[in-house]
Design a protein around this motif. Sequence first.
Motif, PDB file in Angstrom:
ATOM      1  N   GLY A 128       0.846  -1.301   0.209  1.00  0.00           N
ATOM      2  CA  GLY A 128      -0.149   0.272   0.022  1.00  0.00           C
ATOM      3  C   GLY A 128       0.816   1.332  -0.141  1.00  0.00           C
ATOM      4  N   TYR A 129       1.774   1.109   0.472  1.00  0.00           N
ATOM      5  CA  TYR A 129       3.053   1.912   0.506  1.00  0.00           C
ATOM      6  C   TYR A 129       3.909   2.614  -0.699  1.00  0.00           C
ATOM      7  CZ  TYR A 129       1.560   2.338   5.418  1.00  0.00           C
ATOM      8  OH  TYR A 129       1.305   2.091   6.536  1.00  0.00           O
ATOM      9  N   GLY A 130       3.295   1.274  -1.989  1.00  0.00           N
ATOM     10  CA  GLY A 130       4.059   1.552  -3.119  1.00  0.00           C
ATOM     11  C   GLY A 130       5.521   0.183  -2.875  1.00  0.00           C
ATOM     12  N   LEU A 131       6.494   0.469  -4.560  1.00  0.00           N
ATOM     13  CA  LEU A 131       7.599  -0.456  -4.062  1.00  0.00           C
ATOM     14  C   LEU A 131       8.735  -1.383  -3.816  1.00  0.00           C
ATOM     15  CD1 LEU A 131       8.144  -0.499  -8.579  1.00  0.00           C
ATOM     16  CD2 LEU A 131       7.270  -1.355  -7.540  1.00  0.00           C
ATOM     17  N   GLN A 132       8.642  -1.980  -2.970  1.00  0.00           N
ATOM     18  CA  GLN A 132       9.203  -2.560  -2.205  1.00  0.00           C
ATOM     19  C   GLN A 132      10.494  -2.925  -2.480  1.00  0.00           C
ATOM     20  OE1 GLN A 132       9.061  -1.859   0.527  1.00  0.00           O
ATOM     21  NE2 GLN A 132       7.290  -0.773   0.636  1.00  0.00           N
ATOM     22  N   PRO A 133      11.361  -2.170  -3.451  1.00  0.00           N
ATOM     23  CA  PRO A 133      12.262  -2.418  -4.194  1.00  0.00           C
ATOM     24  C   PRO A 133      14.363  -3.624  -3.887  1.00  0.00           C
ATOM     25  CG  PRO A 133      12.918  -0.660  -4.637  1.00  0.00           C
ATOM     26  CD  PRO A 133      11.614  -0.340  -3.695  1.00  0.00           C
ATOM     27  N   LEU A 164      12.813  -1.131 -16.021  1.00  0.00           N
ATOM     28  CA  LEU A 164      13.332  -3.274 -16.297  1.00  0.00           C
ATOM     29  C   LEU A 164      11.792  -3.483 -17.318  1.00  0.00           C
ATOM     30  CD1 LEU A 164      15.019  -3.658 -13.023  1.00  0.00           C
ATOM     31  CD2 LEU A 164      16.002  -3.089 -15.290  1.00  0.00           C
ATOM     32  N   ASN A 165      11.899  -4.490 -17.252  1.00  0.00           N
ATOM     33  CA  ASN A 165      10.207  -5.722 -18.037  1.00  0.00           C
ATOM     34  C   ASN A 165      10.733  -6.205 -16.235  1.00  0.00           C
ATOM     35  OD1 ASN A 165       9.111  -7.382 -18.566  1.00  0.00           O
ATOM     36  ND2 ASN A 165      10.193  -8.541 -19.599  1.00  0.00           N
ATOM     37  N   ALA A 166      10.189  -5.798 -15.139  1.00  0.00           N
ATOM     38  CA  ALA A 166      10.037  -5.788 -14.023  1.00  0.00           C
ATOM     39  C   ALA A 166       7.935  -7.290 -14.096  1.00  0.00           C
ATOM     40  CB  ALA A 166       9.667  -5.013 -13.061  1.00  0.00           C
ATOM     41  N   CYS A 167       8.099  -8.009 -13.245  1.00  0.00           N
ATOM     42  CA  CYS A 167       6.862  -8.379 -13.129  1.00  0.00           C
ATOM     43  C   CYS A 167       6.444  -7.508 -11.408  1.00  0.00           C
ATOM     44  CB  CYS A 167       7.205  -9.222 -11.942  1.00  0.00           C
ATOM     45  SG  CYS A 167       5.802 -10.695 -12.206  1.00  0.00           S
ATOM     46  N   ILE A 168       5.544  -6.561 -11.717  1.00  0.00           N
ATOM     47  CA  ILE A 168       4.963  -6.380  -9.903  1.00  0.00           C
ATOM     48  C   ILE A 168       4.066  -7.170  -9.932  1.00  0.00           C
ATOM     49  CG2 ILE A 168       4.372  -3.923  -9.307  1.00  0.00           C
ATOM     50  CD1 ILE A 168       7.315  -3.762 -10.656  1.00  0.00           C
ATOM     51  N   LEU A 169       4.567  -7.197  -8.481  1.00  0.00           N
ATOM     52  CA  LEU A 169       3.809  -8.495  -7.683  1.00  0.00           C
ATOM     53  C   LEU A 169       2.445  -7.545  -6.884  1.00  0.00           C
ATOM     54  CD1 LEU A 169       6.058  -9.660  -8.185  1.00  0.00           C
ATOM     55  CD2 LEU A 169       4.889 -11.562  -6.563  1.00  0.00           C
ATOM     56  N   PRO A 170       1.269  -7.454  -7.158  1.00  0.00           N
ATOM     57  CA  PRO A 170       0.484  -6.166  -6.248  1.00  0.00           C
ATOM     58  C   PRO A 170       0.186  -6.706  -4.832  1.00  0.00           C
ATOM     59  CG  PRO A 170      -0.935  -7.485  -7.983  1.00  0.00           C
ATOM     60  CD  PRO A 170       0.780  -7.425  -8.067  1.00  0.00           C
ATOM     61  N   PRO A 171      -0.545  -5.665  -4.200  1.00  0.00           N
ATOM     62  CA  PRO A 171      -0.694  -5.585  -2.791  1.00  0.00           C
ATOM     63  C   PRO A 171      -1.646  -7.112  -2.764  1.00  0.00           C
ATOM     64  CG  PRO A 171      -0.770  -3.374  -3.285  1.00  0.00           C
ATOM     65  CD  PRO A 171      -0.842  -4.098  -4.230  1.00  0.00           C
ATOM     66  N   ASP A 172      -2.342  -7.917  -3.534  1.00  0.00           N
ATOM     67  CA  ASP A 172      -3.288  -8.576  -3.145  1.00  0.00           C
ATOM     68  C   ASP A 172      -2.302 -10.133  -3.081  1.00  0.00           C
ATOM     69  OD1 ASP A 172      -5.833  -6.954  -3.015  1.00  0.00           O
ATOM     70  OD2 ASP A 172      -6.134  -7.719  -4.587  1.00  0.00           O
ATOM     71  N   ASP A 173      -1.549 -10.169  -4.687  1.00  0.00           N
ATOM     72  CA  ASP A 173      -0.614 -11.044  -4.901  1.00  0.00           C
ATOM     73  C   ASP A 173      -0.137 -11.587  -3.182  1.00  0.00           C
ATOM     74  OD1 ASP A 173       0.013 -13.088  -6.386  1.00  0.00           O
ATOM     75  OD2 ASP A 173       1.738 -12.272  -6.846  1.00  0.00           O
ATOM     76  N   ILE A 174       0.803 -10.237  -2.727  1.00  0.00           N
ATOM     77  CA  ILE A 174       1.536 -10.541  -1.626  1.00  0.00           C
ATOM     78  C   ILE A 174       0.870 -10.657  -0.301  1.00  0.00           C
ATOM     79  CG2 ILE A 174       3.652 -10.127  -3.057  1.00  0.00           C
ATOM     80  CD1 ILE A 174       3.217  -7.120  -1.299  1.00  0.00           C
ATOM     81  N   ALA A 175      -0.076 -10.471  -0.172  1.00  0.00           N
ATOM     82  CA  ALA A 175      -0.405 -10.259   1.473  1.00  0.00           C
ATOM     83  C   ALA A 175      -0.473 -10.892   2.202  1.00  0.00           C
ATOM     84  CB  ALA A 175      -2.544  -9.344   0.848  1.00  0.00           C
ATOM     85  N   ALA A 176      -0.578 -12.765   1.527  1.00  0.00           N
ATOM     86  CA  ALA A 176      -0.151 -13.607   2.438  1.00  0.00           C
ATOM     87  C   ALA A 176       0.634 -14.316   3.154  1.00  0.00           C
ATOM     88  CB  ALA A 176      -0.228 -15.422   1.201  1.00  0.00           C
ATOM     89  N   TYR A 177       2.070 -13.149   2.349  1.00  0.00           N
ATOM     90  CA  TYR A 177       3.020 -13.029   3.374  1.00  0.00           C
ATOM     91  C   TYR A 177       3.465 -11.895   3.972  1.00  0.00           C
ATOM     92  CZ  TYR A 177       3.328 -16.929  -1.248  1.00  0.00           C
ATOM     93  OH  TYR A 177       2.432 -17.355  -2.068  1.00  0.00           O
ATOM     94  N   THR A 178       2.693 -11.381   3.997  1.00  0.00           N
ATOM     95  CA  THR A 178       2.747 -10.396   4.845  1.00  0.00           C
ATOM     96  C   THR A 178       1.789  -9.936   6.140  1.00  0.00           C
ATOM     97  OG1 THR A 178       1.837  -8.829   3.559  1.00  0.00           O
ATOM     98  CG2 THR A 178       4.124  -8.717   2.513  1.00  0.00           C
TER      99      THR A 178
END
Length: 203
Positions: A128-133, A164-178
Amino acid sequence: MSNHRIAGLTGAVLAGGQARRMGHVNKALVTVGGAAVIDRILARLEETCEHVMVIANDPAPYESRGLSVFPDAMPGHGALGGLHAALLNAPTEAVFVCGCDMPFISPALIRHLAFSIGDHDAAVPRDGYGLQPLHAIYARRIASLVPPFLVRGDLRMERFVAALNACILPPDDIAAYTEEAEVFFNVNTPDDLEQARAKAGEA
């Protein structure tokens, strides 16, 4: 969740910051949950990554840990310069990169990033805060793309990822891990350190 190490993945801890907001105290060596932050990080990387290394211009604080320590190839360029050094020195095609001040990195999320990167240049989570590079995986082959950013002083990691040609994982996709911990929390100030210690105590 499996505890096997991911073949072809190096874990790199960026430990080159000057820690101005911590009074120039080495953030990697402050303790959270009874252990130095870097030791918490290394324990998670060693269960997840085939290789583990530290990027630091002063290797002395880390030599006793028996790890390879590499300096920046182009010093003085912050986290992006550290990423460049990690990509240049990694023995594998994929590199997970995190800061040395992140006591709650997630092995489960690292595994999900490794699954997600595919042929992309990077796999980067977004909350929710943005990218986490600095909790992300990068392909080693993109090392040559970094120096132009460093030379012109364009040092924001988010701007580099955007190129980059980056795969950006949105919040819904990473919610289970965070959901169980603030995996992207970093210790920048004394107040952050107290918060981290409280979180570790709750865990």
